[in-house]
Design a protein around this motif. Structure first.
Motif, PDB file in Angstrom:
ATOM      1  N   LYS A  11      -3.885  11.361  -4.036  1.00  0.00           N
ATOM      2  CA  LYS A  11      -3.637  10.597  -4.958  1.00  0.00           C
ATOM      3  C   LYS A  11      -2.703  11.370  -5.876  1.00  0.00           C
ATOM      4  O   LYS A  11      -1.783  10.868  -6.668  1.00  0.00           O
ATOM      5  CB  LYS A  11      -5.066  10.117  -5.892  1.00  0.00           C
ATOM      6  CG  LYS A  11      -5.749   9.135  -5.177  1.00  0.00           C
ATOM      7  CD  LYS A  11      -7.031   8.978  -5.922  1.00  0.00           C
ATOM      8  CE  LYS A  11      -7.941   7.803  -5.362  1.00  0.00           C
ATOM      9  NZ  LYS A  11      -9.304   7.666  -5.993  1.00  0.00           N
TER      10      LYS A  11
ATOM     11  N   ARG B 177      -6.272   1.197   0.488  1.00  0.00           N
ATOM     12  CA  ARG B 177      -5.173   1.701  -0.430  1.00  0.00           C
ATOM     13  C   ARG B 177      -3.923   2.323   0.166  1.00  0.00           C
ATOM     14  O   ARG B 177      -2.897   2.212  -0.270  1.00  0.00           O
ATOM     15  CB  ARG B 177      -5.768   2.880  -1.178  1.00  0.00           C
ATOM     16  CG  ARG B 177      -5.283   3.701  -2.164  1.00  0.00           C
ATOM     17  CD  ARG B 177      -5.476   4.805  -2.680  1.00  0.00           C
ATOM     18  NE  ARG B 177      -6.565   4.813  -3.741  1.00  0.00           N
ATOM     19  CZ  ARG B 177      -6.611   4.491  -4.767  1.00  0.00           C
ATOM     20  NH1 ARG B 177      -5.420   4.725  -5.489  1.00  0.00           N
ATOM     21  NH2 ARG B 177      -7.578   4.283  -5.728  1.00  0.00           N
TER      22      ARG B 177
ATOM     23  N   LYS C   9       0.908  -1.039   0.040  1.00  0.00           N
ATOM     24  CA  LYS C   9      -0.059   0.027   0.004  1.00  0.00           C
ATOM     25  C   LYS C   9       0.723   1.293   0.025  1.00  0.00           C
ATOM     26  O   LYS C   9       2.042   1.350   0.576  1.00  0.00           O
ATOM     27  CB  LYS C   9      -0.778  -0.086   1.085  1.00  0.00           C
ATOM     28  CG  LYS C   9      -2.014  -1.314   1.404  1.00  0.00           C
ATOM     29  CD  LYS C   9      -2.525  -1.214   2.519  1.00  0.00           C
ATOM     30  CE  LYS C   9      -3.538  -2.288   2.804  1.00  0.00           C
ATOM     31  NZ  LYS C   9      -4.356  -2.215   3.940  1.00  0.00           N
TER      32      LYS C   9
ATOM     33  N   GLU D 248     -12.243   2.299   1.485  1.00  0.00           N
ATOM     34  CA  GLU D 248     -11.503   2.604   0.253  1.00  0.00           C
ATOM     35  C   GLU D 248     -10.040   2.923   0.742  1.00  0.00           C
ATOM     36  O   GLU D 248      -9.089   2.633   0.276  1.00  0.00           O
ATOM     37  CB  GLU D 248     -12.051   3.584  -0.547  1.00  0.00           C
ATOM     38  CG  GLU D 248     -11.279   3.872  -1.758  1.00  0.00           C
ATOM     39  CD  GLU D 248     -11.820   4.865  -2.719  1.00  0.00           C
ATOM     40  OE1 GLU D 248     -11.169   5.429  -3.604  1.00  0.00           O
ATOM     41  OE2 GLU D 248     -12.895   5.172  -2.680  1.00  0.00           O
TER      42      GLU D 248
END
Length: 328
Positions: free
Chosen positions: A118, A151, A34, A147
């Motif tokens: 991100k 991640r 991750k 989520e």
């Protein structure tokens, strides 16, 4: 709602502290897992911003603000926003980017922060989330769809200060804010028909001055009465800030003890009991140093992400590693 992104000039990664015993960077590539995220928590006034910048100047990192009031544009003094100079060249996101009349919810934060993370990871940088709004942090990390947890791996750092010591500091800080022009700043946006349950007007230091500003507009109010109302507003600002600190601490204890978050506590109390060079020395020994050790242990393992490993293999970053190794 108008949402843009504020970013200070990006700093070049300069210094990394590595665990003793050496580090084989090629081996880290073997089992990418991750992505990594660091979260800096704590009550108001404990030094969250200072620690986040300390960390961000040691790693290729960018900071995401998680303070529910500092996301709004305006009232820089009353909301105690970090200045561009204090950012020390570290890019900051979600800071002063929301219309002050809008409502920015925990859900808004979770979605916006996710996109920002991100983007940061895509540039090979480490996201550091820093702020006192634990409801925002909880909404991001324990989202309904799981989520975030699927991640990211997350490292929680908690800057803690004993409440009696913190309360004295908060009182002094409010006095400094008043000297820096907070009353005039709040007066400029005063509206007798304001809704103090929405937008930036929820900020501590805004509704507390309502009675004082109303008296200024009233022809029947005398100077002595206004002076008492001003003193009362300042005292209420101090009291409500201390109450906020207590609520923030209670939420951290709940996340740690009830929800089982692994939160690393860093005791900054000795720092706030001292001044000047001695306080700076204690900060390095009790907060910044131990915090860096924890983050090193979190980052440099066999499961680290590809993107961050690529950044750490850059020439600039390796020179920083060599500098750190020489200093150890």
């Amino acid at each position: 709602m108008r949402i843009t992104m504020m970013m200070t000039q990006q700093a070049q990664p300069s210094l990394l502290q590595i665990p003793t015993g050496g580090m084989n960077f090629p081996m880290i590539r073997c089992h990418p897992q991750k992505e990594k995220v660091v979260v800096v928590m704590g009550a108001t006034g404990t030094g969250k911003s200072r620690l986040s910048i300390d960390l961000a100047t040691r790693y290729p990192a960018e900071i995401i603000n998680s303070d529910k009031i500092q996301v709004y544009e305006g009232l820089d003094i009353a909301t105690n926003k970090i200045s561009e100079e204090e950012c020390d060249g570290v890019p900051h996101h979600l800071l002063g980017i929301v219309d002050p009349e809008a409502d920015f919810t925990a859900g808004n934060f979770a979605s916006t922060a996710s996109l920002t993370m991100k983007s940061i990871v895509g540039r090979g940088k480490l996201p550091i989330i820093a702020g006192g709004s634990n409801s925002f942090i909880e909404a991001l990390i324990d989202d309904q769809n799981y989520e975030f947890r699927s991640r990211y791996d997350v490292c929680f750092l908690w800057v803690d200060v004993a409440m009696p010591v913190l309360h004295r500091f908060v009182s002094d800080r409010v006095n400094r804010m008043i000297r820096d022009g907070m009353v005039e700043e709040v007066r400029k946006m005063y509206n007798p028909n304001s809704d103090y349950s929405k937008g930036i007007r929820r900020a501590i230091g805004v509704p507390e001055f309502d009675a004082y500003f109303r008296a200024e507009y009233s022809s029947s109010s005398n100077r002595q009465n206004r002076g008492k109302l001003l003193e009362q507003a300042i005292n209420e600002t101090k009291i409500n800030t201390c109450k906020l600190a207590c609520r923030q601490l209670e939420k951290i204890h709940r996340l740690r003890n009830v929800k089982g978050w692994k939160i690393h506590r860093l005791d900054a109390t000795p720092v706030f009991e001292n001044h000047g060079d001695e306080a700076d020395k204690l900060w390095a020994e009790a907060v910044a140093g131990p915090g860096s050790v924890i983050v090193n242990q979190f980052l440099f393992n066999f499961g680290h992400s590809r993107s961050f490993v690529a950044a750490t293999n850059s020439g600039t970053f390796k020179r920083g590693v060599a500098m750190a190794a020489t200093a150890i």
